[in-house]
Design a protein around this motif. Sequence first.
Motif, PDB file in Angstrom:
ATOM      1  N   VAL A  19      -5.733  10.357  -4.204  1.00  8.36           N
ATOM      2  CA  VAL A  19      -4.446   9.797  -4.583  1.00  8.36           C
ATOM      3  C   VAL A  19      -3.437  10.099  -3.488  1.00  8.36           C
ATOM      4  O   VAL A  19      -3.364  11.212  -2.976  1.00  8.36           O
ATOM      5  N   GLN A  20      -2.644   9.087  -3.153  1.00 10.21           N
ATOM      6  CA  GLN A  20      -1.588   9.254  -2.156  1.00 10.21           C
ATOM      7  C   GLN A  20      -0.294   8.690  -2.686  1.00 10.21           C
ATOM      8  O   GLN A  20      -0.289   7.807  -3.550  1.00 10.21           O
ATOM      9  N   LEU A  21       0.805   9.200  -2.165  1.00  3.35           N
ATOM     10  CA  LEU A  21       2.121   8.627  -2.430  1.00  3.35           C
ATOM     11  C   LEU A  21       2.523   7.835  -1.198  1.00  3.35           C
ATOM     12  O   LEU A  21       2.635   8.396  -0.115  1.00  3.35           O
ATOM     13  N   GLN A  22       2.699   6.542  -1.395  1.00  2.00           N
ATOM     14  CA  GLN A  22       3.056   5.668  -0.279  1.00  2.00           C
ATOM     15  C   GLN A  22       4.526   5.291  -0.392  1.00  2.00           C
ATOM     16  O   GLN A  22       4.935   4.645  -1.357  1.00  2.00           O
ATOM     17  N   ALA A  23       5.285   5.694   0.610  1.00  2.00           N
ATOM     18  CA  ALA A  23       6.718   5.419   0.626  1.00  2.00           C
ATOM     19  C   ALA A  23       7.012   4.239   1.533  1.00  2.00           C
ATOM     20  O   ALA A  23       6.311   4.001   2.519  1.00  2.00           O
ATOM     21  N   SER A  24       8.073   3.526   1.194  1.00  2.00           N
ATOM     22  CA  SER A  24       8.514   2.412   2.018  1.00  2.00           C
ATOM     23  C   SER A  24      10.020   2.291   1.908  1.00  2.00           C
ATOM     24  O   SER A  24      10.643   2.820   0.985  1.00  2.00           O
ATOM     25  N   GLY A  25      10.594   1.532   2.837  1.00  2.00           N
ATOM     26  CA  GLY A  25      12.030   1.346   2.842  1.00  2.00           C
ATOM     27  C   GLY A  25      12.707   2.334   3.774  1.00  2.00           C
ATOM     28  O   GLY A  25      12.083   2.928   4.635  1.00  2.00           O
ATOM     29  N   GLY A  26      13.996   2.512   3.554  1.00  2.00           N
ATOM     30  CA  GLY A  26      14.776   3.364   4.442  1.00  2.00           C
ATOM     31  C   GLY A  26      15.295   2.579   5.621  1.00  2.00           C
ATOM     32  O   GLY A  26      15.320   1.357   5.617  1.00  2.00           O
ATOM     33  N   GLY A  27      15.734   3.298   6.642  1.00  2.00           N
ATOM     34  CA  GLY A  27      16.261   2.646   7.826  1.00  2.00           C
ATOM     35  C   GLY A  27      17.640   3.156   8.163  1.00  2.00           C
ATOM     36  O   GLY A  27      18.008   4.287   7.812  1.00  2.00           O
ATOM     37  N   SER A  28      18.408   2.310   8.844  1.00  2.00           N
ATOM     38  CA  SER A  28      19.747   2.700   9.297  1.00  2.00           C
ATOM     39  C   SER A  28      20.797   1.777   8.709  1.00  2.00           C
ATOM     40  O   SER A  28      20.569   0.574   8.571  1.00  2.00           O
ATOM     41  N   VAL A  29      21.944   2.361   8.390  1.00  2.00           N
ATOM     42  CA  VAL A  29      23.023   1.585   7.794  1.00  2.00           C
ATOM     43  C   VAL A  29      24.343   2.280   8.124  1.00  2.00           C
ATOM     44  O   VAL A  29      24.364   3.485   8.417  1.00  2.00           O
ATOM     45  N   GLN A  30      25.417   1.532   8.064  1.00  2.00           N
ATOM     46  CA  GLN A  30      26.734   2.130   8.268  1.00  2.00           C
ATOM     47  C   GLN A  30      27.234   2.748   6.968  1.00  2.00           C
ATOM     48  O   GLN A  30      26.803   2.353   5.875  1.00  2.00           O
ATOM     49  N   ALA A  31      28.127   3.689   7.113  1.00  2.00           N
ATOM     50  CA  ALA A  31      28.700   4.341   5.936  1.00  2.00           C
ATOM     51  C   ALA A  31      29.262   3.293   4.979  1.00  2.00           C
ATOM     52  O   ALA A  31      29.887   2.315   5.405  1.00  2.00           O
ATOM     53  N   ALA A  62       4.994   4.611  -4.274  1.00  2.00           N
ATOM     54  CA  ALA A  62       3.937   4.261  -5.207  1.00  2.00           C
ATOM     55  C   ALA A  62       2.820   5.293  -5.137  1.00  2.00           C
ATOM     56  O   ALA A  62       2.414   5.690  -4.034  1.00  2.00           O
ATOM     57  N   ALA A  63       2.349   5.702  -6.293  1.00  2.00           N
ATOM     58  CA  ALA A  63       1.156   6.559  -6.353  1.00  2.00           C
ATOM     59  C   ALA A  63      -0.049   5.640  -6.374  1.00  2.00           C
ATOM     60  O   ALA A  63      -0.214   4.849  -7.307  1.00  2.00           O
ATOM     61  N   VAL A  64      -0.862   5.718  -5.333  1.00  2.00           N
ATOM     62  CA  VAL A  64      -2.011   4.817  -5.225  1.00  2.00           C
ATOM     63  C   VAL A  64      -3.297   5.628  -5.201  1.00  2.00           C
ATOM     64  O   VAL A  64      -3.363   6.724  -4.687  1.00  2.00           O
ATOM     65  N   GLY A  65      -4.301   5.037  -5.801  1.00  2.00           N
ATOM     66  CA  GLY A  65      -5.579   5.725  -5.907  1.00  2.00           C
ATOM     67  C   GLY A  65      -5.959   5.834  -7.366  1.00  2.00           C
ATOM     68  O   GLY A  65      -5.440   5.129  -8.230  1.00  2.00           O
ATOM     69  N   SER A  66      -6.832   6.758  -7.653  1.00  2.00           N
ATOM     70  CA  SER A  66      -7.348   6.911  -8.994  1.00  2.00           C
ATOM     71  C   SER A  66      -6.471   7.883  -9.795  1.00  2.00           C
ATOM     72  O   SER A  66      -6.770   9.057  -9.927  1.00  2.00           O
ATOM     73  N   VAL A  67      -5.368   7.336 -10.325  1.00  2.00           N
ATOM     74  CA  VAL A  67      -4.377   8.148 -11.031  1.00  2.00           C
ATOM     75  C   VAL A  67      -4.631   8.111 -12.527  1.00  2.00           C
ATOM     76  O   VAL A  67      -4.748   7.040 -13.119  1.00  2.00           O
ATOM     77  N   LEU A  68      -4.709   9.265 -13.138  1.00  2.00           N
ATOM     78  CA  LEU A  68      -4.873   9.346 -14.584  1.00  2.00           C
ATOM     79  C   LEU A  68      -3.513   9.378 -15.277  1.00  2.00           C
ATOM     80  O   LEU A  68      -3.295   8.657 -16.247  1.00  2.00           O
ATOM     81  N   ASN A 102       4.202  15.043  -9.617  1.00  2.00           N
ATOM     82  CA  ASN A 102       3.276  15.936 -10.299  1.00  2.00           C
ATOM     83  C   ASN A 102       2.366  15.046 -11.129  1.00  2.00           C
ATOM     84  O   ASN A 102       2.829  14.403 -12.081  1.00  2.00           O
ATOM     85  N   LEU A 103       1.098  14.964 -10.756  1.00  2.00           N
ATOM     86  CA  LEU A 103       0.213  13.997 -11.392  1.00  2.00           C
ATOM     87  C   LEU A 103      -1.200  14.540 -11.551  1.00  2.00           C
ATOM     88  O   LEU A 103      -1.540  15.606 -11.020  1.00  2.00           O
ATOM     89  N   ARG A 104      -1.989  13.787 -12.319  1.00  2.00           N
ATOM     90  CA  ARG A 104      -3.411  14.120 -12.480  1.00  2.00           C
ATOM     91  C   ARG A 104      -4.252  12.947 -12.011  1.00  2.00           C
ATOM     92  O   ARG A 104      -3.958  11.800 -12.334  1.00  2.00           O
ATOM     93  N   GLN A 105      -5.267  13.276 -11.271  1.00  2.48           N
ATOM     94  CA  GLN A 105      -6.207  12.250 -10.831  1.00  2.48           C
ATOM     95  C   GLN A 105      -7.280  12.045 -11.892  1.00  2.48           C
ATOM     96  O   GLN A 105      -7.560  12.944 -12.687  1.00  2.48           O
ATOM     97  N   ASN A 106      -7.874  10.863 -11.895  1.00  2.00           N
ATOM     98  CA  ASN A 106      -9.020  10.611 -12.760  1.00  2.00           C
ATOM     99  C   ASN A 106     -10.129  11.612 -12.411  1.00  2.00           C
ATOM    100  O   ASN A 106     -10.497  11.761 -11.252  1.00  2.00           O
ATOM    101  N   GLY A 107     -10.641  12.281 -13.427  1.00  2.00           N
ATOM    102  CA  GLY A 107     -11.674  13.275 -13.187  1.00  2.00           C
ATOM    103  C   GLY A 107     -11.133  14.627 -12.790  1.00  2.00           C
ATOM    104  O   GLY A 107     -11.893  15.597 -12.676  1.00  2.00           O
ATOM    105  N   GLY A 108      -9.829  14.717 -12.602  1.00  2.00           N
ATOM    106  CA  GLY A 108      -9.228  15.981 -12.224  1.00  2.00           C
ATOM    107  C   GLY A 108      -9.012  16.887 -13.424  1.00  2.00           C
ATOM    108  O   GLY A 108      -8.821  16.409 -14.543  1.00  2.00           O
ATOM    109  N   SER A 109      -9.007  18.160 -13.184  1.00  2.00           N
ATOM    110  CA  SER A 109      -8.889  19.117 -14.284  1.00  2.00           C
ATOM    111  C   SER A 109      -7.501  19.736 -14.366  1.00  2.00           C
ATOM    112  O   SER A 109      -7.231  20.511 -15.293  1.00  2.00           O
TER     113      SER A 109
END
Length: 120
Positions: free
Chosen positions: A1-13, A22-28, A97-104
Amino acid sequence: VQLQASGGGSVQAGGSLKISCAAVGSVLAVHTMGWYRQRPGKGRERVAMSTHDGQIDLLDSVRGRFTLSRDNARNTVELMMDTLKPEDTAVYYCNSNLRQNGGSHWENIWGQGTQVTVSS
């Protein structure tokens, strides 16, 4: 399982940015999911965090400007950042804070950082 982040960048005040994770992979199950940030020369601080039952906690300095949204069906969170200030400049890290499929046991997972830069 991984957390994939996207977005961000630069902007003026005063501008807006959105970052997503997104949590991707085998998430329980996902308990908490949200964002930390690390500003230049500072330690990591929690910015926004959600629980599965919909509770959301925001850092005092971003309350009223940032909005955290969560989609339990997709295991995603989005942080909408409005009225950005130069002091919001940081690397933002997704955390869950997550549990994977098959994880204990529950695991604390970090995503890769995404840079947010706010110029004055």
